[in-house]
Motif scaffolding. Structure first.
Motif: not given
Length: 291
Positions: A284-288
């Protein structure tokens, strides 16, 4: 008939090469074994140089590290025979008929791709048990499950493919480092209409990464997955991690601030429960971050 292709990096692959050489020599078929070292700088280079003393076997060391996908494509380019058997350097087989089983599969079916499978022995330390558990319960699946999900369980550690097929469907060199190159390769095979036959011809892993090393590799793999998520070139929504993210996006948003804690608990207790929470929140963090 068969080119055995082994990429290696900081690992003594000679015991594997020696065993495969013994089996394939007995089979009395045309063969070669090609080992390429991805710019190691340790004692494994000296150990692996022993391979050149075996007939029909070559060893090359690269001057710079080129990565998992590129080195496999390079191995295939150097291969002379019509079938390519890819093996990771840090694997071994207990089966004296390992090569024979692949030859039999070639001769008895019309398939172009064969996957032998893998298993994990009960050999690990406390500091490496996270990698062992992931391999044992997520990768070393039953033959029935492999047959039900043939594309999902293609692992480059142990598979055989017709060279004419590989020339058109290579490992994707846009992915850097560890993670999801096997998935993209399987997707390309499927998109081109090629089926995979899973057979009972497993290898087992000798090297079990420490928890820290495995988590670091996982981070690299998830960065690759985030890249694929944004690229929209491939349909990656069948990947379990992506499906989970889409289904529980609101909840994952709420727990993502605890991602570092989940990572710490994974390292400390080697529990797949915490590891899965770490993976989904890190994704989730990397996609954001890539938005």
């Amino acid at each position: 008939m068969i080119s055995v292709l082994i990429p290696t990096y900081r690992w003594n692959s000679f015991p594997l090469v020696e065993k495969i050489h013994h089996q394939i020599s007995k089979a009395e078929i045309p063969f070669e074994i090609i080992v390429i070292d991805d710019a190691s700088n340790d004692d494994s280079v000296t150990q692996n140089k022993q391979s050149i003393n075996l007939s029909n076997t070559s060893f090359q060391i690269l001057t710079e590290n080129i990565g998992r996908s590129v080195i496999r494509n390079l191995l295939a380019e150097k291969a002379r025979f019509s079938w390519l058997l890819f093996l990771d350097a840090d694997v071994m087989t207990d089966d004296d008929n390992f090569i024979h089983n692949y030859i039999q599969a070639i001769q008895s079916t019309d398939f172009n791709v064969f996957v032998g499978g893998m298993y994990y022995k009960e050999t690990y330390t406390k500091s490496s048990s996270l990698r062992w558990k992931f391999g044992k319960f997520r990768e070393a699946v039953s033959m029935e499950e492999r047959l039900n999900n043939p594309m999902r369980y293609l692992f480059s550690a142990n598979f055989l493919i017709r060279k004419s097929i590989f020339k058109d469907i290579r490992f994707n060199e846009k992915l850097k480092g560890y993670g999801y190159e096997d998935f993209l390769f399987a997707k390309d095979l499927s998109n081109h209409g090629f089926s995979i036959l899973h057979i009972d011809n497993p290898i087992y892993h000798l090297e079990i990464d420490s928890n820290k090393k495995f988590v670091d590799k996982t981070k690299q793999g998830i960065k690759n997955l985030a890249y694929l998520f944004h690229s929209k070139t491939y349909n990656i929504h069948e990947i379990k991690l992506v499906k989970t993210l889409k289904k529980y996006k609101g909840l994952i948003f709420l727990i993502t601030p605890f991602s570092k804690l989940f990572e710490k608990l994974s390292l400390q207790f080697s529990l797949l429960f915490f590891f899965d929470l770490f993976r989904i929140t890190y994704l989730y963090k990397m996609i954001k971050k890539l938005k």
